[in-house]
Design a protein around this motif. Structure first.
Motif, PDB file in Angstrom:
ATOM      1  N   ARG A 108      57.809  36.946  40.215  1.00 21.70           N
ATOM      2  CA  ARG A 108      57.399  36.370  41.507  1.00 21.70           C
ATOM      3  C   ARG A 108      55.986  35.777  41.423  1.00 21.70           C
ATOM      4  O   ARG A 108      55.717  34.729  41.998  1.00 21.70           O
ATOM      5  CB  ARG A 108      57.488  37.404  42.611  1.00 21.70           C
ATOM      6  N   SER A 109      55.102  36.419  40.688  1.00 20.41           N
ATOM      7  CA  SER A 109      53.732  35.930  40.559  1.00 20.41           C
ATOM      8  C   SER A 109      53.663  34.625  39.769  1.00 20.41           C
ATOM      9  O   SER A 109      53.003  33.673  40.194  1.00 20.41           O
ATOM     10  CB  SER A 109      52.875  36.998  39.878  1.00 20.41           C
ATOM     11  N   LEU A 136      56.649  32.982  44.112  1.00 21.84           N
ATOM     12  CA  LEU A 136      57.787  33.196  45.015  1.00 21.84           C
ATOM     13  C   LEU A 136      57.494  34.298  46.019  1.00 21.84           C
ATOM     14  O   LEU A 136      56.963  35.352  45.673  1.00 21.84           O
ATOM     15  CB  LEU A 136      59.031  33.580  44.210  1.00 21.84           C
ATOM     16  N   SER A 137      57.895  34.065  47.249  1.00 27.35           N
ATOM     17  CA  SER A 137      57.723  35.087  48.282  1.00 27.35           C
ATOM     18  C   SER A 137      58.766  36.179  48.099  1.00 27.35           C
ATOM     19  O   SER A 137      59.805  35.973  47.469  1.00 27.35           O
ATOM     20  CB  SER A 137      57.850  34.470  49.676  1.00 27.35           C
ATOM     21  N   ALA A 138      58.488  37.318  48.683  1.00 20.06           N
ATOM     22  CA  ALA A 138      59.436  38.432  48.632  1.00 20.06           C
ATOM     23  C   ALA A 138      60.694  38.137  49.433  1.00 20.06           C
ATOM     24  O   ALA A 138      61.703  38.827  49.285  1.00 20.06           O
ATOM     25  CB  ALA A 138      58.762  39.700  49.147  1.00 20.06           C
TER      26      ALA A 138
END
Length: 118
Positions: A84-85, A89-91
């Protein structure tokens, strides 16, 4: 008969991330329509293999990402955070996996298959 097209499309394939880390490979499935699409019995085939779980849904005008690891496993929390980092990307973006097989970076075909109409 010819191939059936839509309503979903493969939006992006990351088969050779700059870092060389296989956990950063992914396939994005995009839904350009105004209605959610149930992915029960859909699958990704050929270069990689993945069957979507019953009840999986792509939101209207949304997307999801299929990754090489199991994003729901507690033991993969570091891989998930890294993934994600790296891509920002958002959760809220749904991730699915594990997706067995790694594209060989040699031009193999990856297909999104949907079930036939009854």
């Amino acid at each position: 008969s010819g191939p059936r097209i839509g309503p979903l499309v493969i939006g992006e394939i990351m088969y050779n991330p700059p870092s060389g880390s296989n956990h950063l490979e992914f396939v994005e499935i995009a839904n350009p329509t105004a209605a959610p699409v149930d992915l029960t019995h859909w699958q990704i085939a050929d270069g990689i293999s993945f069957a979507f779980p019953t009840g999986a849904v792509v939101a209207a005008t949304g997307a999801l990402v299929v990754v090489s690891f199991d994003p729901g496993a507690a033991s993969n929390s570091a891989l998930l955070a890294s993934f994600r980092s790296v891509y920002g990307l958002s959760a809220a973006l749904p991730l699915f996996g594990p997706c067995p097989g790694v594209p060989d970076n040699g031009g193999e075909e990856i297909r999104l298959l949907r079930p036939d109409e009854p």
